[in-house]
Write an enzyme that holds these catalytic residues in place. Sequence first.
Site, PDB file in Angstrom:
ATOM      1  N   TYR A  64       4.162   8.213 -32.745  1.00 45.45           N
ATOM      2  CA  TYR A  64       3.113   8.095 -31.877  1.00 45.45           C
ATOM      3  C   TYR A  64       3.530   9.059 -30.820  1.00 45.45           C
ATOM      4  O   TYR A  64       2.552   9.973 -30.460  1.00 45.45           O
ATOM      5  CB  TYR A  64       2.883   6.632 -31.338  1.00 45.45           C
ATOM      6  CG  TYR A  64       2.085   6.686 -30.142  1.00 45.45           C
ATOM      7  CD1 TYR A  64       0.859   7.113 -30.146  1.00 45.45           C
ATOM      8  CD2 TYR A  64       2.584   5.883 -28.870  1.00 45.45           C
ATOM      9  CE1 TYR A  64      -0.134   7.160 -28.826  1.00 45.45           C
ATOM     10  CE2 TYR A  64       1.767   6.254 -27.976  1.00 45.45           C
ATOM     11  CZ  TYR A  64       0.680   6.455 -27.782  1.00 45.45           C
ATOM     12  OH  TYR A  64      -0.123   6.519 -26.568  1.00 45.45           O
ATOM     13  N   THR A  93       0.162   9.803 -22.296  1.00 42.14           N
ATOM     14  CA  THR A  93       1.067   8.708 -22.137  1.00 42.14           C
ATOM     15  C   THR A  93       2.322   9.110 -21.575  1.00 42.14           C
ATOM     16  O   THR A  93       2.715  10.104 -21.815  1.00 42.14           O
ATOM     17  CB  THR A  93       1.326   7.876 -23.427  1.00 42.14           C
ATOM     18  OG1 THR A  93       2.375   6.819 -23.422  1.00 42.14           O
ATOM     19  CG2 THR A  93       1.659   8.817 -24.463  1.00 42.14           C
ATOM     20  N   ASP A  94       2.918   8.104 -20.719  1.00 41.81           N
ATOM     21  CA  ASP A  94       4.509   8.209 -20.263  1.00 41.81           C
ATOM     22  C   ASP A  94       5.470   8.280 -21.460  1.00 41.81           C
ATOM     23  O   ASP A  94       6.634   8.891 -21.337  1.00 41.81           O
ATOM     24  CB  ASP A  94       4.678   7.285 -19.208  1.00 41.81           C
ATOM     25  CG  ASP A  94       4.700   5.917 -19.522  1.00 41.81           C
ATOM     26  OD1 ASP A  94       4.127   5.740 -20.930  1.00 41.81           O
ATOM     27  OD2 ASP A  94       5.025   4.994 -18.802  1.00 41.81           O
ATOM     28  N   GLU A  95       4.962   7.806 -22.510  1.00 37.14           N
ATOM     29  CA  GLU A  95       5.993   7.817 -23.794  1.00 37.14           C
ATOM     30  C   GLU A  95       6.401   9.025 -24.163  1.00 37.14           C
ATOM     31  O   GLU A  95       7.458   9.336 -25.142  1.00 37.14           O
ATOM     32  CB  GLU A  95       5.371   6.974 -24.929  1.00 37.14           C
ATOM     33  CG  GLU A  95       5.136   5.488 -24.589  1.00 37.14           C
ATOM     34  CD  GLU A  95       4.705   4.589 -25.765  1.00 37.14           C
ATOM     35  OE1 GLU A  95       5.369   4.600 -26.711  1.00 37.14           O
ATOM     36  OE2 GLU A  95       3.925   3.843 -25.859  1.00 37.14           O
ATOM     37  N   LYS A 124       1.321  12.389 -29.461  1.00 36.58           N
ATOM     38  CA  LYS A 124       0.720  12.818 -28.138  1.00 36.58           C
ATOM     39  C   LYS A 124       1.421  13.844 -27.422  1.00 36.58           C
ATOM     40  O   LYS A 124       0.670  14.610 -26.751  1.00 36.58           O
ATOM     41  CB  LYS A 124       0.749  11.210 -27.311  1.00 36.58           C
ATOM     42  CG  LYS A 124      -0.061  10.369 -27.808  1.00 36.58           C
ATOM     43  CD  LYS A 124      -1.573  10.464 -27.808  1.00 36.58           C
ATOM     44  CE  LYS A 124      -1.693  10.479 -26.358  1.00 36.58           C
ATOM     45  NZ  LYS A 124      -3.555  10.677 -26.249  1.00 36.58           N
TER      46      LYS A 124
END
Length: 343
Positions: free
Chosen positions: A153, A125-127, A157
Amino acid sequence: MTVLVTGGAGFIGSNFVFHMLRKYPNYRVICVDSLTYAGNLSTLKSIMDHPNFVFYRTNICDRAGIYQIFEAEKPDIVVNFAAESHVDRSIENPEIFLQTNILGTQVMMDACRKYGITRYHQVSTDEVYGDLPLDRPDLFFTEETPIHTSSPYSASKAAADLLVLSYYRTFGLPVTVSRCSNNYGPYHFPEKLIPLMIANALNDKPLPVYGEGLNVRDWLYVEDHCKAIDLIIHSGKVGEVYNIGGHNEMKNIDIVKLICKALGKPETLITYVADRKGHDMRYAIDPTKIHNELGWLPETKFVDGIQKTIQWYLENREWWETIISGEYQNYYERMYGEKRESI
């Protein structure tokens, strides 16, 4: 060719399974999903009897179970979608995110090392990059952007990404990683922004918006994402990270108002609620690398994709109403308990 897809009963994973079965009629697709709250077997109802599709209800943290699947199915490619993915849930209970997203990833890669594969792909994810300031629209996440996580979260990741890349460096495992922006489209779990607003608006319920709704996200139509992953697992360079972005930046509040307009609902349904802890302000991906190396570009403009998405939810009310009622969690036992043996 046999492709093993973890988290294949979830939103993006199921769309990827459909894509692969459509595009590659000679491929076998093995789906592994533990059917926790976000996994919905009814999503896969149309393909459960497909001759090239097999489903296993197994948690990726279950090493013995995963190894048995590898021994039985001998996958060539593994695509790992399986993850706890809701930020709010990670704030409430970080532990399960660490178990699934990090230790589960380790189990999958250990199985790949033990039994041999041609490619392991980690869907991220870009998060992991944190966020960007609203007043700098010229800034974008690239593959070189430092990791700077904001939630349990995204931290889990990021840890999984680093673990995957370490298995390439240490053990020579043929891996790739992709980091995508926010997805939307059919079969999106109704706790996420777009499907939640559609469902609530259709039921004339309040539309809860964090803070002032000024947070910006780069929206990627799920089908475009699946096509990008397809390119990466077949043609991407081993050991590389690829950013997948939609070039569709939108403020949350503008999306909610758009949905209200499309459904003929009043904006008075919008209710502003206390902001999420550590809420990232803006995500925006630069997908230049995947475009230059693999020729990928997003094909779906947001104005078109959101209309297709709204129409899908209008035509598939039973799917999301069953989820909201909680009845979907009994679907496996009711419909497939005797047809599909779990390992």
